[in-house]
Design an enzyme around this catalytic site. Structure first.
Site: not given
Ligand code: 16G
Ligand code: MG
Length: 567
Positions: A68, A282, A284, A376, A503-505
């Site tokens: 992404s 973005d 993707d 979002e 954060s989830g990412t």
């Molecule tokens: C991911 C999520 C997005 C969210 C972001 C938050 C999907 C497809 N994408 O990119 O919706 O806004 O994570 O990231 O679910 P964070 O948890 O690092 O703040």
């Molecule tokens: Mg994306």
């Protein structure tokens, strides 16, 4: 009853050893990290996707290889369930377990375990469609994925280099082909035709909108936008910028939706004429941020919240004009990141629900309404029409010409929207349609409400899992005492609101703060300048973290002096 092809899995798995020092996690956006470390994950996702398909009676499962908006060296992979939605949450843990098996034997054992616990009938067919974005590690990762699919003797379809929303569309169209729920032709061409036809119908009879400048983040959105050009013809002109998918390092670099949203400014590569409107995708192409220059040439951002306000109001008007407002209820889903002003504006008009971050939460909540509008703040979103709403709109007998026009428009709105997932280009067409119908320029759209000034920072902490939230991430329950400190700080600001969530990412904690743009009377604030107010607020919050012993201070020195990295 078939059995697992253990030897084939083991032999091929040996070609993709798991790096011993990495713990992978299937998070909000699937697996995501440095692309060069992901070969074992892709192989295993291939096996997992085949199992998921078997579990769902041979329905086709999607696999998207992308990271992404993240930097070019990153890559990732996520699975798409049969209706084009995100992978069911209970399988996220299975994905994580398979990805972390230390070696091939352990992997086979984990697969065997999954087959038993999920009661997978191995005699069922396995069908998978996959695609990738433009990242340099993509081809190698797709090869690893194919190895996993072949080990499972899955039937697969390569959708090539395309956007995330196209892959979601393909999954849904393949699975609904020939049924009453058919979602369109199961090809990229089908996608291009469906969206552009609906868009052209929505624009018919309206003055042709001004050409739209699209910043493609030097990513795969450039390919799709280029393809749309010939489908749109003279009805709508798009001009592409940051459409270079070949120069190494260009992807998402100082451009794209995330850059604009986070920095709240134009990419340096873009100059807007006064009054000009533009948008950024973005990497993707599943997120979009709009913006425009006012008559003095000043930049104004129109983010996901502004898109919600525009689109939800328009749909409500159409539903009313169609005479269906008693039967079709429109609702809005937001996250804690939604600007307080947008929530206030929308709540006065519609039911608004707040859910945790991540598309799966928004999507699920949107399904509870007849029409669920979700975006979002970061620009990821779409609109869902329930089967009942579809049925009503397509079968309702209009009693006046106004009702008839509104019904036709609603039908086209349904078709221009990619209901499977957020889709930047589909969203752009929807936005442009609404602007054309309402004769709005960027200024009028922007004036629906005024954003509260806000900041978002990330803070590196020793253990982000120490941060637990409740109430859709708006309140911390752990670490103990921290929420009280936040409340105390927030209480000093008019319209102040702040929340902290892991954060989830990424391995960080995110801190969001917003307040009314006015210096406080108590003289406690170093400057009346808006940004200073917020930086001050956030540095105090960081100090609160520090006092709680939570900030992992990599750089050393005074945390208040350390440059902060803004996400
Ligand atoms: C991911 C999520 C997005 C969210 C972001 C938050 C999907 C497809 N994408 O990119 O919706 O806004 O994570 O990231 O679910 P964070 O948890 O690092 O703040
Ligand atoms: Mg994306």
């Amino acid at each position: 009853m078939s059995t697992l092809p253990i030897e084939a899995i083991k032999n091929r798995s040996d070609r993709h050893p798991k790096p011993s020092d990495i713990k992978f996690q299937y998070g909000t956006a699937g697996f995501r990290t440095l692309g060069s470390t992901l070969s074992s994950v892709l192989f295993r996702v291939g096996v997992l996707a085949a199992l998921r398909s078997k579990r769902l009676d041979g329905k086709i499962i999607g696999v998207m290889v992308t990271a992404s908006h993240n930097p070019e060296p990153d890559n990732g992979v996520k699975l798409v369930d049969p209706r084009g939605e995100m992978l069911e949450s209970s399988w996220e843990a299975h994905a994580t377990a398979l990805a972390n098996a230390p070696n091939s034997d352990a992997f086979v054992a984990a697969v065997d375990e999954l087959v038993k616990t999920a009661k997978i009938d191995l005699s069922k067919p396995a069908r998978v469609v996959y695609a990738r974005d433009t990242r340099p590690t993509g081809p190698e990762l797709v090869a690893a994925l194919k190895d996993g699919l072949e080990a499972m003797k899955a039937e697969y379809r390569d959708a090539g280099v395309t956007t995330t929303p196209v892959l979601h569309y393909l999954v849904r169209t393949v699975n609904t082909k020939g049924t009453k729920d058919s979602y369109g032709e199961d090809t990229e061409e089908g996608y291009l035709t469906k969206l552009s036809d609906a868009f052209k119908k929505l624009l018919a009879g309206k003055p042709t909108p001004p050409p739209l400048l699209i910043d493609c983040a030097n990513g795969v959105g450039a390919l799709m936008a280029e393809k749309f050009k010939s489908y749109l013809g003279d009805a709508f002109t798009i001009n592409l910028v940051n459409a270079d998918i070949h120069t190494p390092g260009a992807l998402n670099s100082a451009c794209g939706a995330d850059f604009v949203k986070v920095n709240q400014k134009l990419p340096p590569s873009i100059t807007l004429q006064p009054g000009q409107r533009a948008c950024s995708l973005d990497g993707d192409a599943d997120r979009i941020i709009y913006y425009y220059a006012d008559e003095r040439g000043q930049f104004h951002m129109l983010d996901g919240d502004k898109i919600t306000a525009l689109v939800a109001s328009f749909i409500v008007e159409l539903v009313k004009a169609a005479g269906l407002d008693e039967q079709i209820k429109v609702g809005v889903i937001q996250t804690a990141y939604a600007n307080g002003s947008s929530t206030k504006y929308l709540s006065a008009r519609l039911p608004v629900k707040c859910v945790p971050t991540g598309v799966k939460h928004l999507h699920h909540a949107a399904e509870q309404y007849d029409v669920g509008v979700y975006f979002e703040a970061n620009g990821h979103g779409t609109v869902l029409f329930s089967p009942a709403a579809h049925e009503l709109i397509s079968s309702h007998n209009p009693s006046t010409p106004t009702q008839s026009t509104a019904l036709v428009n609603l039908g086209n709105v349904i078709d221009v929207i990619n209901q499977t997932v957020g889709d930047a280009l589909s969203d752009a067409f929807l936005v442009e349609s609404v602007l054309a119908h309402k004769s709005y320029s960027g200024v009028e759209w922007d004036s629906l409400y005024s954003d509260l000034p806000n900041r978002l920072v990330k803070v590196v902490v020793g253990d982000r899992n120490a941060f637990e939230t409740e109430d859709a991430e708006r309140r911390l329950v752990s670490p103990p005492g921290l929420q009280a400190k936040i409340n105390e700080l927030v209480g000093r600001y008019e319209g102040g609101r702040s929340f902290v969530r892991p954060s989830g990412t990424e391995d960080v904690v995110r801190v969001y703060a917003e307040a009314v743009a006015r210096p406080q009377a108590d003289g406690d604030i170093p400057s009346s300048c808006l940004l200073s107010v917020h930086s001050w607020f956030l540095s105090r919050l960081e100090l609160a973290f520090r006092v709680a012993g939570l900030v992992y201070d990599e750089a050393g020195g005074d945390p208040l002096q350390r440059p902060k990295e803004f996400i």
